[in-house]
Scaffold this motif. Structure first.
Motif, PDB file in Angstrom:
ATOM      1  N   ILE A 598       0.829  -1.205   0.000  1.00  0.00           N
ATOM      2  CA  ILE A 598       0.000   0.000   0.000  1.00  0.00           C
ATOM      3  C   ILE A 598       0.862   1.253   0.000  1.00  0.00           C
ATOM      4  N   CYS A 599       0.184   2.392  -0.189  1.00  0.00           N
ATOM      5  CA  CYS A 599       0.890   3.674  -0.211  1.00  0.00           C
ATOM      6  C   CYS A 599       0.568   4.523   1.019  1.00  0.00           C
ATOM      7  N   GLU A 600      -0.264   4.017   1.929  1.00  0.00           N
ATOM      8  CA  GLU A 600      -0.492   4.759   3.158  1.00  0.00           C
ATOM      9  C   GLU A 600       0.807   4.863   3.958  1.00  0.00           C
ATOM     10  N   ILE A 601       1.048   5.990   4.584  1.00  0.00           N
ATOM     11  CA  ILE A 601       2.261   6.174   5.372  1.00  0.00           C
ATOM     12  C   ILE A 601       2.147   5.330   6.637  1.00  0.00           C
ATOM     13  N   GLU A 610      -1.930   9.571  -1.668  1.00  0.00           N
ATOM     14  CA  GLU A 610      -1.846   9.491  -3.136  1.00  0.00           C
ATOM     15  C   GLU A 610      -0.438   9.882  -3.576  1.00  0.00           C
ATOM     16  N   ASP A 611       0.527   9.017  -3.238  1.00  0.00           N
ATOM     17  CA  ASP A 611       1.927   9.337  -3.522  1.00  0.00           C
ATOM     18  C   ASP A 611       2.672   8.026  -3.714  1.00  0.00           C
ATOM     19  N   LYS A 636      -1.657  -0.833  -3.860  1.00  0.00           N
ATOM     20  CA  LYS A 636      -2.012   0.547  -4.176  1.00  0.00           C
ATOM     21  C   LYS A 636      -0.779   1.303  -4.684  1.00  0.00           C
ATOM     22  N   ILE A 637      -0.820   1.682  -5.933  1.00  0.00           N
ATOM     23  CA  ILE A 637       0.234   2.442  -6.607  1.00  0.00           C
ATOM     24  C   ILE A 637       1.575   1.713  -6.563  1.00  0.00           C
ATOM     25  N   ALA A 638       1.570   0.404  -6.313  1.00  0.00           N
ATOM     26  CA  ALA A 638       2.810  -0.365  -6.382  1.00  0.00           C
ATOM     27  C   ALA A 638       3.281  -0.387  -7.830  1.00  0.00           C
TER      28      ALA A 638
END
Length: 685
Positions: A598-601, A610-611, A636-638
């Motif tokens: 995932i892209c969550e910090i 969204e990064d 997610k966004i990998a």
């Protein structure tokens, strides 16, 4: 002994009456015959249900409670008197357990031999509203329930539940009618919470709890119900009989010295699923490994799930594996780190895909010419300090249990070696971390050939192995290896390293860790570079994940197994989480997602980021299996993800992709991958 085939093995020749003859017999009790007629209302069925949790509490204060070894009641001048004691029990009476209308329900407690209350002492049951006895971490070895409120939890006496202690089939028991409360909860949330107390002034009684007990002395709820359908009646009866058969089967076995059959199918057709809480000595298939003469007998909790159609019953049983006094002494463990070979296919793919950007791991440097033996009871820390002061060396732990109450402070260029995972146990009962360091830059450490064991149910937050370099750039730890090591039963992480470079784990087993909460895992790598994991077993984390990778780079994981997890199997996230290779990783039977990228910090996981900086980048998944999980993967966004020669076969979703577009080569899916470009459209996870 050759292990028996389990595919269609059944337990035969036993019946439900074998377990509950003492509880179900007698003219005043409901018949165990499922075809018994209720006047004018059709047939009924009868079952015995044991607690989800039981405990007791003393005085007028809120407490966190776990399983109690016995249950006490005492009237010291009113329910809220400082020395008064009450017992609390919670039963599952949901439709999945009781598929129909409850006709009657009776709670039964059996007095221990040392109970002081005489026959005739009056007890009563009260209904505890569910919002004042809340389950926390109910999948733990010792589930926690919080008793809240200014005093003891508010409870309402149940009419008809007051009854005296009486002699019953050679035992002294209390039996209280709790039918109204059971009916209410059967159509509500399914949790029946009860308080049992004595109304007789100055009376005190003690009862058997459900903590690891087997047989008629266990607390029980005896339920007669009218099934919703004929099929429900059959399912309930068959599941109850198969569960009773399983209990009686283990009871008849007694202490087990050889492999045992843990059937997958009951005599009445129920599906049986077993889960050991000590795979070292008894695994889920019934393979037995006896402790050696230097170690104590293994007292093992064995969970069973019995499913028959609409009905699912669960229980925790007990198996004792006695130590083997005749076990031959093993050859001394070689203190030298065995070379760990990376599979040729892995190195070829890395070279072809990532080129020279990938940096392989560097193994530790060892000093093997100097060695200090340590017998159980002697100071391990003193030996570590001595060899470190001399420029490095080996601390050799003898077979047996090495008790440890304060953290071991590891030093550089020290090898800590035992006599083998089933021969040397470091048993940690302190707080903090069992093995850690005060050095800002630890380097060249090898740990090999022992088991590091925490305390089940102790929520002090202890971690098994914890190393953290002082600075993410200038003060990393370097070159640390774990080989032939087991880490288990820690409420915190099993193994946690951060700001560390060059980590090798080979034949590492880290299981049953993470009891404190879902933020603790069997293994957690944070801000680490260059990791090689080979032949790793990270199954059965209690609440957290099998493995978590946050801001890691240049990682090879080959031949890893993660089986049975409440949440996710693997999580990868964090800035600069790059170049991760999963080779022959097998993840199965996890309650949420097998591979969560995932892209969550990581420090704020509930806020979507969204990064792409915070999502894994450059990932290869090769010859891996994701089967029987709720979801196979959520990515997610990998970016730059290659999946080859792998299998996805999961319950709800195989692969959910949010702005992630992997390349697939010869990948088998049960369900096609789902693509999303808006996170708000991603299914609730």
């Amino acid at each position: 002994m050759k292990h028996a085939t389990l595919s269609r093995t059944v337990i035969g020749g036993l019946s439900v009456a074998a377990l509950g003859a003492g509880l179900l017999a007698g003219p005043a009790r409901a018949s165990a015959d499922p075809s018994q007629k209720a006047p004018g209302n059709g047939p009924t069925a009868t079952m015995v249900v044991h607690p989800v949790i039981d405990t007791d509490t003393v005085g007028a204060s809120s407490q966190q409670r776990t399983w109690a070894s016995t249950l006490g009641v005492r009237n010291a001048g009113g329910i809220d008197a400082p020395d008064s004691q009450a017992s609390y029990l919670q039963f599952d009476v949901s439709p999945a357990v009781v598929p129909g209308t409850i006709v009657s329900a009776r709670v039964v407690l059996t007095a221990t031999p040392d109970s002081a209350a005489p026959v005739g002492t009056q007890l009563t049951s009260a209904f505890v509203s569910n919002d004042t006895w809340n389950g926390e971490q109910v999948t733990r070895y010792d589930p926690i329930f919080t008793l809240t409120g200014a005093t003891k939890p508010a409870a309402t006496d149940i009419a008809g539940s007051t009854a005296p202690l009486r002699t019953d089939h050679g035992a002294v028991r209390y039996e209280g009618d709790v039918t109204p409360a059971a009916r209410t909860e059967n159509t509500g949330d399914g949790r029946l919470s009860l308080r049992v107390w004595t109304t007789d002034q100055n009376a005190a009684a003690r009862f058997h709890s459900d903590d690891h007990s087997i047989g008629d002395n266990r607390p029980a709820l005896l339920i007669t119900f009218r099934p919703t359908t004929d099929r429900d009646r059959t399912n309930a009866a068959d599941a109850a009989k198969d569960l009773a058969d399983a209990r009686e089967y283990l009871r008849r076995l007694g202490p087990v010295k050889h492999d045992i059959t843990l059937p997958s199918v009951g005599r009445h057709g129920s599906r049986l699923r077993w889960s050991s809480l000590d795979d070292q000595n008894l695994d889920d298939r019934g393979k037995v490994t006896r402790p050696t003469a230097d170690l104590p007998d293994a007292d093992i909790a064995l969970d069973i799930k019995v499913t028959d159609g609409s009905v699912t019953l669960r229980d925790r049983l007990q198996v004792v594996v006695p130590k083997d006094p005749g076990a031959k002494p093993a050859a001394p463990v070689d203190a030298a780190l065995r070379p760990v070979a990376v599979e040729r296919e892995v190195t070829d793919l890395i070279s072809r895909t990532w080129g020279t950007t990938f940096t392989p791991v560097t193994p530790p440097t060892q000093v093997l010419s100097r060695e200090i033996p340590v017998a159980p009871g002697q100071s391990v820390q003193a030996a570590i300090d001595d060899v470190a002061a001399a420029g490095g060396g080996v601390v050799r732990l003898g077979p047996g249990v090495h008790p440890l109450t304060t953290p071991l402070n590891m030093r550089s260029t020290v090898t800590l070696v035992g006599a083998g995972q089933n021969r040397t146990v470091i048993q940690y009962t302190g707080t903090g971390s069992a093995i850690t360091t005060t050095l800002k830059q630890l380097q060249d450490v090898v740990m090999k050939g022992f088991t590091l064991e925490g305390v089940k149910g102790d929520l002090g937050g202890a971690i098994g192995i914890y190393f953290a370099g002082a600075d993410p750039e200038s003060a990393h730890h370097h070159r640390i290896a774990l080989q032939d090591v087991t880490v288990k039963n820690f409420p915190g992480h099993g193994v946690h390293m951060k700001r560390t470079t060059d980590i090798i784990t080979d034949h590492l087993t880290s299981m049953y860790n993470g009891e404190a909460n879902s933020l603790f895992h069997n293994s957690y790598w944070l801000f680490d570079n260059r990791i090689l994991q080979s032949d790793t077993q990270l199954s059965k984390p209690v609440l957290g994940k099998g493995a978590k990778y946050t801001s890691t780079s240049d990682v090879i994981t080959q031949r890893m197994t993660i089986h049975q997890a409440v949440g996710n199997g693997i999580q990868a996230d964090g800035s600069n989480d790059v170049r991760i290779f999963f080779q022959k990783v097998n993840i199965s039977d996890v309650g949420k997602t097998a591979l969560w990228m995932i892209c969550e910090i990581f420090s704020n996981p509930n806020q979507y980021t969204e990064d792409s900086t915070y999502a894994p980048d450059h990932v290869i998944i090769n010859r891996s299996s994701f089967v029987g999980n709720l979801r196979g993967g959520v990515w997610k966004i990998a970016q730059d993800v290659l999946v080859r020669d792998s299998v996805f076969d999961n319950i709800q979703d195989d692969l959910i992709l949010m702005k992630s577009y992997p390349e697939f080569e010869n990948v088998k899916f049960k369900q096609a991958p789902e693509y999303f470009t808006d996170n708000s459209q991603v299914p609730a996870l």
